[in-house]
Write a protein that holds these residues in place. Structure first.
Motif, mmCIF file in Angstrom:
data_model
loop_
_atom_site.group_PDB
_atom_site.id
_atom_site.type_symbol
_atom_site.label_atom_id
_atom_site.label_comp_id
_atom_site.label_asym_id
_atom_site.label_seq_id
_atom_site.Cartn_x
_atom_site.Cartn_y
_atom_site.Cartn_z
ATOM 1 N N CYS A 92 -7.196 1.940 4.312
ATOM 2 C CA CYS A 92 -6.447 3.416 3.071
ATOM 3 C C CYS A 92 -6.988 3.434 2.246
ATOM 4 O O CYS A 92 -7.741 4.918 1.904
ATOM 5 C CB CYS A 92 -5.049 3.615 3.163
ATOM 6 S SG CYS A 92 -3.409 2.979 3.978
ATOM 7 N N CYS B 210 0.767 2.787 3.659
ATOM 8 C CA CYS B 210 0.989 2.181 4.978
ATOM 9 C C CYS B 210 1.903 0.790 5.075
ATOM 10 O O CYS B 210 2.711 0.865 5.993
ATOM 11 C CB CYS B 210 -0.314 2.513 5.544
ATOM 12 S SG CYS B 210 -0.814 0.482 5.227
ATOM 13 N N SER C 15 1.324 -1.820 4.243
ATOM 14 C CA SER C 15 0.821 -2.952 4.012
ATOM 15 C C SER C 15 0.133 -3.288 2.922
ATOM 16 O O SER C 15 0.276 -3.225 2.034
ATOM 17 C CB SER C 15 -0.661 -2.600 5.112
ATOM 18 O OG SER C 15 -1.182 -2.864 4.661
ATOM 19 N N CYS D 277 0.789 -1.488 -0.027
ATOM 20 C CA CYS D 277 0.338 -0.273 -0.540
ATOM 21 C C CYS D 277 0.648 1.287 -0.230
ATOM 22 O O CYS D 277 1.920 1.274 0.501
ATOM 23 C CB CYS D 277 -1.209 0.224 0.688
ATOM 24 S SG CYS D 277 -1.869 1.382 1.099
ATOM 25 N N CYS E 236 -4.224 -0.442 0.228
ATOM 26 C CA CYS E 236 -4.848 -1.915 1.361
ATOM 27 C C CYS E 236 -6.657 -0.984 1.365
ATOM 28 O O CYS E 236 -7.046 -0.227 1.223
ATOM 29 C CB CYS E 236 -4.315 -1.487 2.832
ATOM 30 S SG CYS E 236 -4.608 -0.691 3.726
HETATM 31 ZN ZN LIG Z 1 -2.588 1.395 3.308
#
Ligand SMILES: [Zn+2]
Ligand SMILES: [Zn+2]
Length: 246
Positions: free
Chosen positions: A42, A29, A31, A26, A39
């Motif tokens: 987000c 962030c 992830s 992502c 993700c």
């Molecule tokens: Zn994210």
């Protein structure tokens, strides 16, 4: 041999950049992503442009929905009826848009373009009389377009057209002369920079929507809307992915 390797690597890079599926984490962030560079968390947290000026979509500190008019629009009413833009140009939308347009990572533009399509579709379903006759992507001077490889406004207009059935045109308006970068300039300098820069070659239909990626001071939209109004358009809207907060 080296020349062939360079060509091959450029081709691969172009293929990756033009792909709609972006590998990796992502961008906000780090992830695991579910698609298009973000993700699920987000994506749900993207900064929606709620509480905006009903005319230019400037995010306002107070108010919900588009019920108020900002001071700038009261002092200098813009030559367009309104701006539809679902997002604020804040993190991570600003990163997504700059990677989409400057690095050609088209996947990062997709969730933003799709939300604009959905906003416009909802809007036309409730107020069908607002349906434009033509979409006009904000033109880019041909030298800059050649350097960048594509005009993001055309990319957005093409997808809006395909999903709403409103035709789009890249031939009605031309960018007449190249001016310096608009980025970093204030509203007055942007307006001066743009003066006389759009040429409309034939009569414009009555209802048009200007399509762009980001509305910053609104100077480009104002200049382009004035040129279209001179060519006969009488109901002009602006559709964009995001609006800067000031
Ligand atoms: Zn994210
Ligand atoms: Zn306003």
């Amino acid at each position: 041999m080296i020349k062939r390797l360079i060509t091959l690597s450029t081709q691969i890079q172009r293929k990756v950049n033009n792909s709609f599926a972006l590998p990796g984490a992502c961008i906000a962030c780090s992830s695991a992503i579910v698609g298009h560079g973000l993700c699920a968390g987000c994506y749900a947290d993207l900064p929606a442009n709620d509480g905006q000026c009903r005319r230019c979509a400037l995010p306002l500190a107070f108010g919900t929905g588009a019920t108020m008019t900002c001071g700038e629009c009261l002092r200098h009413p813009p030559p367009f009826e309104r701006v539809i833009t679902p997002w604020r140009y804040e993190f991570p939308v600003n990163h997504m848009i700059s990677r989409y347009k400057y690095r050609g990572q088209r996947a990062l533009g997709q969730p933003l373009i799709q939300s604009l399509v959905e906003r416009v579709r909802d809007d036309l379903a409730t107020e069908p009389w607002r349906r434009p006759d033509l979409l006009i992507p904000s033109p880019m001077h041909r030298n800059r377009q050649r350097r960048r490889g594509f005009n993001q406004a055309e990319d957005i207009a093409e997808q809006l057209s395909r999903q709403t059935g409103v035709p789009w045109s890249v031939t009605l308006v031309r960018k007449h002369r190249q001016h310096g970068e608009q980025a970093g300039l204030g509203r007055q300098k942007r307006l001066a920079n743009l003066r006389g820069s759009f040429v409309v070659d034939s009569p414009a239909p009555p209802r048009v929507a200007i399509v762009d990626d980001v509305i910053t001071t609104g100077a480009t939209a104002r200049t382009l809307a004035l040129a279209l109004a001179k060519a006969g358009a009488c109901h002009i809207e602006v559709w964009a992915l995001a609006r800067t907060p000031n």
